[in-house]
Scaffold this active site. Structure first.
Site, PDB file in Angstrom:
ATOM      1  N   HIS A   1       7.143 -33.107 -24.573  1.00 42.05           N
ATOM      2  CA  HIS A   1       6.909 -33.904 -23.365  1.00 42.05           C
ATOM      3  C   HIS A   1       5.608 -33.519 -22.674  1.00 42.05           C
ATOM      4  O   HIS A   1       5.463 -33.721 -21.469  1.00 42.05           O
ATOM      5  CB  HIS A   1       8.090 -33.766 -22.407  1.00 42.05           C
ATOM      6  CG  HIS A   1       9.360 -34.340 -22.949  1.00 42.05           C
ATOM      7  ND1 HIS A   1       9.613 -35.691 -23.011  1.00 42.05           N
ATOM      8  CD2 HIS A   1      10.452 -33.723 -23.494  1.00 42.05           C
ATOM      9  CE1 HIS A   1      10.805 -35.898 -23.558  1.00 42.05           C
ATOM     10  NE2 HIS A   1      11.333 -34.718 -23.852  1.00 42.05           N
TER      11      HIS A   1
ATOM     12  N   CYS B   1       0.857  -1.190   0.000  1.00 40.16           N
ATOM     13  CA  CYS B   1       0.000   0.000   0.000  1.00 40.16           C
ATOM     14  C   CYS B   1       0.888   1.233   0.000  1.00 40.16           C
ATOM     15  O   CYS B   1       2.096   1.154   0.250  1.00 40.16           O
ATOM     16  CB  CYS B   1      -0.901   0.022   1.233  1.00 40.16           C
ATOM     17  SG  CYS B   1      -1.890  -1.479   1.442  1.00 40.16           S
TER      18      CYS B   1
ATOM     19  N   GLU C   1      10.219 -14.563 -19.177  1.00 43.77           N
ATOM     20  CA  GLU C   1       9.986 -13.145 -18.936  1.00 43.77           C
ATOM     21  C   GLU C   1       8.998 -12.577 -19.951  1.00 43.77           C
ATOM     22  O   GLU C   1       8.141 -11.756 -19.607  1.00 43.77           O
ATOM     23  CB  GLU C   1      11.312 -12.378 -18.978  1.00 43.77           C
ATOM     24  CG  GLU C   1      11.199 -10.876 -18.796  1.00 43.77           C
ATOM     25  CD  GLU C   1      10.625 -10.454 -17.455  1.00 43.77           C
ATOM     26  OE1 GLU C   1      10.272  -9.260 -17.323  1.00 43.77           O
ATOM     27  OE2 GLU C   1      10.505 -11.293 -16.534  1.00 43.77           O
TER      28      GLU C   1
ATOM     29  N   LYS D   1       5.431 -10.844 -18.870  1.00 41.99           N
ATOM     30  CA  LYS D   1       5.027  -9.494 -19.258  1.00 41.99           C
ATOM     31  C   LYS D   1       3.644  -9.506 -19.911  1.00 41.99           C
ATOM     32  O   LYS D   1       2.804  -8.649 -19.632  1.00 41.99           O
ATOM     33  CB  LYS D   1       6.057  -8.885 -20.219  1.00 41.99           C
ATOM     34  CG  LYS D   1       7.337  -8.452 -19.555  1.00 41.99           C
ATOM     35  CD  LYS D   1       7.085  -7.273 -18.633  1.00 41.99           C
ATOM     36  CE  LYS D   1       8.130  -7.181 -17.540  1.00 41.99           C
ATOM     37  NZ  LYS D   1       7.978  -8.152 -16.472  1.00 41.99           N
TER      38      LYS D   1
ATOM     39  N   ARG E   1       1.447   1.446  -5.982  1.00 42.02           N
ATOM     40  CA  ARG E   1       1.591   0.537  -4.842  1.00 42.02           C
ATOM     41  C   ARG E   1       0.273  -0.133  -4.451  1.00 42.02           C
ATOM     42  O   ARG E   1       0.259  -1.030  -3.603  1.00 42.02           O
ATOM     43  CB  ARG E   1       2.151   1.306  -3.640  1.00 42.02           C
ATOM     44  CG  ARG E   1       3.516   1.908  -3.867  1.00 42.02           C
ATOM     45  CD  ARG E   1       4.021   2.611  -2.615  1.00 42.02           C
ATOM     46  NE  ARG E   1       4.213   1.678  -1.523  1.00 42.02           N
ATOM     47  CZ  ARG E   1       5.311   0.949  -1.324  1.00 42.02           C
ATOM     48  NH1 ARG E   1       6.320   1.037  -2.180  1.00 42.02           N
ATOM     49  NH2 ARG E   1       5.403   0.126  -0.291  1.00 42.02           N
TER      50      ARG E   1
ATOM     51  N   LYS F   1       3.538  -2.918  -7.103  1.00 40.58           N
ATOM     52  CA  LYS F   1       4.925  -2.795  -7.545  1.00 40.58           C
ATOM     53  C   LYS F   1       5.877  -3.610  -6.689  1.00 40.58           C
ATOM     54  O   LYS F   1       6.789  -4.240  -7.185  1.00 40.58           O
ATOM     55  CB  LYS F   1       5.337  -1.315  -7.511  1.00 40.58           C
ATOM     56  CG  LYS F   1       6.752  -1.048  -8.031  1.00 40.58           C
ATOM     57  CD  LYS F   1       6.891  -1.432  -9.488  1.00 40.58           C
ATOM     58  CE  LYS F   1       8.268  -1.115 -10.025  1.00 40.58           C
ATOM     59  NZ  LYS F   1       8.449  -1.649 -11.387  1.00 40.58           N
TER      60      LYS F   1
ATOM     61  N   GLU G   1       0.900 -10.257 -17.292  1.00 41.99           N
ATOM     62  CA  GLU G   1       0.793  -9.199 -16.282  1.00 41.99           C
ATOM     63  C   GLU G   1      -0.081  -8.050 -16.749  1.00 41.99           C
ATOM     64  O   GLU G   1      -0.907  -7.537 -15.978  1.00 41.99           O
ATOM     65  CB  GLU G   1       2.183  -8.650 -15.933  1.00 41.99           C
ATOM     66  CG  GLU G   1       2.962  -9.472 -14.942  1.00 41.99           C
ATOM     67  CD  GLU G   1       4.284  -8.813 -14.592  1.00 41.99           C
ATOM     68  OE1 GLU G   1       4.582  -8.688 -13.406  1.00 41.99           O
ATOM     69  OE2 GLU G   1       5.022  -8.413 -15.517  1.00 41.99           O
TER      70      GLU G   1
ATOM     71  N   TRP H   1      -3.733  -1.809  -1.427  1.00 44.72           N
ATOM     72  CA  TRP H   1      -3.752  -3.107  -2.099  1.00 44.72           C
ATOM     73  C   TRP H   1      -4.265  -4.089  -1.063  1.00 44.72           C
ATOM     74  O   TRP H   1      -3.603  -4.357  -0.074  1.00 44.72           O
ATOM     75  CB  TRP H   1      -2.353  -3.484  -2.594  1.00 44.72           C
ATOM     76  CG  TRP H   1      -2.334  -4.722  -3.433  1.00 44.72           C
ATOM     77  CD1 TRP H   1      -2.770  -4.852  -4.717  1.00 44.72           C
ATOM     78  CD2 TRP H   1      -1.817  -6.008  -3.055  1.00 44.72           C
ATOM     79  NE1 TRP H   1      -2.574  -6.140  -5.171  1.00 44.72           N
ATOM     80  CE2 TRP H   1      -1.995  -6.872  -4.168  1.00 44.72           C
ATOM     81  CE3 TRP H   1      -1.243  -6.522  -1.903  1.00 44.72           C
ATOM     82  CZ2 TRP H   1      -1.606  -8.207  -4.141  1.00 44.72           C
ATOM     83  CZ3 TRP H   1      -0.862  -7.857  -1.877  1.00 44.72           C
ATOM     84  CH2 TRP H   1      -1.036  -8.681  -2.992  1.00 44.72           C
TER      85      TRP H   1
ATOM     86  N   ASN I   1       0.543  -0.085   6.082  1.00 42.55           N
ATOM     87  CA  ASN I   1       0.996  -0.975   5.008  1.00 42.55           C
ATOM     88  C   ASN I   1       1.612  -2.192   5.667  1.00 42.55           C
ATOM     89  O   ASN I   1       2.551  -2.066   6.446  1.00 42.55           O
ATOM     90  CB  ASN I   1       2.023  -0.270   4.116  1.00 42.55           C
ATOM     91  CG  ASN I   1       2.609  -1.197   3.064  1.00 42.55           C
ATOM     92  OD1 ASN I   1       1.970  -2.167   2.661  1.00 42.55           O
ATOM     93  ND2 ASN I   1       3.819  -0.901   2.625  1.00 42.55           N
ATOM     94  N   GLY I   2       1.082  -3.392   5.372  1.00 41.47           N
ATOM     95  CA  GLY I   2       1.633  -4.608   5.955  1.00 41.47           C
ATOM     96  C   GLY I   2       0.539  -5.541   6.423  1.00 41.47           C
ATOM     97  O   GLY I   2      -0.627  -5.415   6.029  1.00 41.47           O
TER      98      GLY I   2
END
Length: 629
Positions: free
Chosen positions: A525, A2, A502, A506, A29, A624, A509, A85, A111-112
């Site tokens: 396989h 947050c 990666e 991307k 955030r 983030k 996301e 968040w 935040n936490g």
């Protein structure tokens, strides 16, 4: 994760605007809800909260001011704000921060995660406290209330200190009291960052530097277990036992424009285009006349901690983990030492076999990723030396490490990592060369060739970006056509495999298209069963010693009628007969190719997301920096 903003200053200040501007810089955030509390000039603590993004909060405040200008929280001396968040409790107005206590005298943002919130809530509820939300944060408001009206005797700083003694978990908090219009209190323990900004006759509190840059460049970074008391003309630091702390402030050199969009439609695109300069900064001073200079490691080397290293563990999450996978190839090749790359969330629970003979390398762009921090503490307890690779000066990881290699990428505001991926890979490669030289497994001539090739990379990335911006580039039109698919696959071999991972990350996301990365040889396989005409495949087929193997895997895909997109090396005309679409990158040494191949993958993901109407800078459900477990 947050975002927190706080202000204390002279009477009559437009606190609301300061808080809203700060929150706008912190919205990356979290953006499930937002709120502010302002102590107005008439002594009222005015609270406004809204679900959704900060724009919703701004509209609500504009409506209040339109209906009754006297009731809008405009001028005052003190205020706190929060963008959330969600962890505990749904993202709605009731669960939005700030949270008041029973009396309405105190208000807090957090935040936490409070791990023992359930038992604290039961204890406080049994003694008469009333809870209105589903959040763990509200427990803190009532704990501080109990101390404030009890043992602390209306001293807000002391009330916070006493209350936090009962808390287990992670937190960065800001607290205000209607009785003390000139006091803002913050505290931090194991949670996200908290920074005090030092102004003139005013002071600030924030989760990140961009929120403060408009007002000050002088900051104090709170460390673990510290409490800060801010007044208009003073900032005081304390340990949790009340012991005063003396610390000189840092001066931030960032350009304010570096934290703004600079004319680009999104931070994501701006930061993709900043990669040439970011990479130059990452290499600056570390490559001189064909020689490698990592002075940041001098003290660690002189201590002898690197002399007996028998293996290396790279600890990271997400994009940083992919950078670590690439580093494994490079370090094992150049230093001839076994490397294990492990996700931090698994490392902390896997009972790893480590000791002084194991070098731990922590990769975290924010320096605040909780899983990585806990893993590094665990490594330190076993005597392992630790090197941190991060982008944020004075972040938590830097205080847990024996040495720090900064990415120097500049602020990265978009939630998804672009320039910090490229600079992480480059910095890890420099570390690999350093260890290779230290162990005598790589000749100086080879080092010089690699460093020269690395110095060319910024211009080569710029070449890719310039071509992508040109009218004859097919990338944007290709992305629009691919925007309608529901799933994609990415494949590669060798260093192409982490590049594929990666690229897939991307895409999912920011476009919300299901995407998976695989080693190309693993397709047959099992994963090849997913391919059909509606599931395109992206292959990393740049020049390499296993190029023909990748081509063979592409042929297997074509036989299943799947569309094939390829990232290839300029001049490779033969690849066109195996692909529906080819995106070219300049030639470089094989080990360095991911730093170029990742650029068109980033751009592809960006343009697909734009075509789908997605929120590129703030993807749903993401933040983030992940400062909770």
């Amino acid at each position: 994760m947050c975002g927190i903003i706080g202000y204390v200053g002279p009477e009559g200040t437009d606190v609301t605007t300061i808080l809203l501007e700060g929150l706008s810089k912190l919205e990356y955030r979290g953006y499930d809800s937002a709120g502010i509390a302002v102590l107005t000039t008439n002594g009222d603590l005015s609270l406004h909260r809204q679900p959704g993004k900060i724009a919703n909060l701004k509209k609500a405040l504009e409506l209040v001011a339109t209906v009754d200008s006297a009731s809008g929280p405009v001028a005052g001396t003190l205020g706190i704000g929060h963008t959330r968040w969600a962890t505990h409790g749904r993202p709605n107005e009731t669960n939005a921060h700030p949270h008041p206590d029973c009396t309405g005298l105190l208000t807090i943002v957090h935040n936490g995660i409070i791990e023992n919130y359930a038992e604290l809530r039961h204890e406080l509820g049994s003694s008469g406290h009333t809870f209105l939300s589903e959040t763990d944060t509200e427990v803190l408001a009532h704990l501080i209330e109990r101390s404030y009206f009890g043992e602390a005797q209306h001293n807000l700083t002391e009330a916070v200190r006493l209350a936090l003694q009962h808390v287990r978990g992670t937190y960065a908090i800001a607290v205000v009291s209607r009785e003390q219009p000139d006091v803002l209190v913050g505290a931090r323990c194991n949670g996200g960052p908290l920074i005090a900004g030092l102004g003139t006759n005013e002071n600030f509190l924030a989760s990140d530097i961009p929120a403060l840059l408009k007002h000050t460049r002088r900051i104090l970074v709170l460390e673990e277990g510290e409490i800060v008391e801010l007044r208009p003309n003073s900032v005081s630091l304390f340990q949790q036992d009340g012991t005063p702390i003396q610390r000189e402030p840092l001066t931030i050199e960032w350009d304010i424009e570096a934290a703004e969009k600079g004319g680009y439609p999104h931070f994501a695109l701006k930061e993709i285009h900043e990669q040439p300069e970011a990479l130059r900064r990452a290499l600056l001073g570390r490559i001189q006349d064909g020689q490698l200079h990592l002075s940041e490691l001098d003290a660690l080397r002189q201590s002898g901690a690197l002399d007996s290293i028998q293996r290396i563990i790279i600890i990271a999450c997400g994009t940083s983990y992919h950078a670590g996978l690439l580093a494994k190839y490079a370090i094992e090749k150049w230093a001839r030492i076994p490397v294990e790359t492990i996700t931090a969330s698994e490392f902390r629970y896997c009972d790893p076999i480590i000791g002084p003979e194991t070098l731990c390398v922590a990769v975290t762009q924010s320096g605040e990723t909780l899983d990585t921090l806990v893993g590094i503490r665990q490594a330190r307890e076993h005597g392992a030396p630790v090197i941190a690779i991060t982008n944020v000066v004075a972040s938590a990881i830097t205080r847990l490490s024996d040495a720090v290699l900064y990415l120097q990428a500049g602020p990265e505001i978009c939630v998804v990592a672009t320039k910090t991926f490229v600079t992480s890979v480059a910095t890890l490669y420099l570390l690999g060369l350093y260890l290779g030289q230290l162990r005598g497994h790589i000749a100086q001539e080879q080092v010089s060739e690699l460093l020269t090739a690395m110095e060319r990379l910024p211009d080569q990335i710029q070449h890719i970006l310039d071509h992508a911006d040109s009218s004859d580039d097919e990338l944007q039109s290709l992305a629009k056509r691919m925007a309608k698919v529901s799933s994609m696959m990415f494949i590669g071999r060798g260093v192409g495999f982490p590049t594929a991972l990666e690229g897939a990350l991307k895409l999912k996301e920011i476009s919300y298209i299901h995407a998976e990365g695989f080693p190309a040889g693993e397709l047959k396989h099992g994963s090849i069963a997913l391919l059909d005409p509606d599931t395109p495949l992206f292959a990393i087929a740049t020049t390499s010693h296993i190029y023909e193997k990748v081509v063979s895997n592409i042929q297997e895909v074509r036989a299943r009628d799947a569309q094939v997109l390829v990232v290839a090396t300029e001049g490779d005309e033969k690849i066109k007969q195996h692909a529906d679409h080819v995106l070219y990158v300049p030639d470089t040494q094989e080990i360095l190719s991911p730093l170029l191949a990742s650029i068109p993958l980033q751009l592809f993901a960006y343009y697909v997301a734009v075509a789908r109407g997605c929120n590129v800078d703030q993807p749903r459900n993401l933040a983030k920096s992940v400062t909770v477990e």
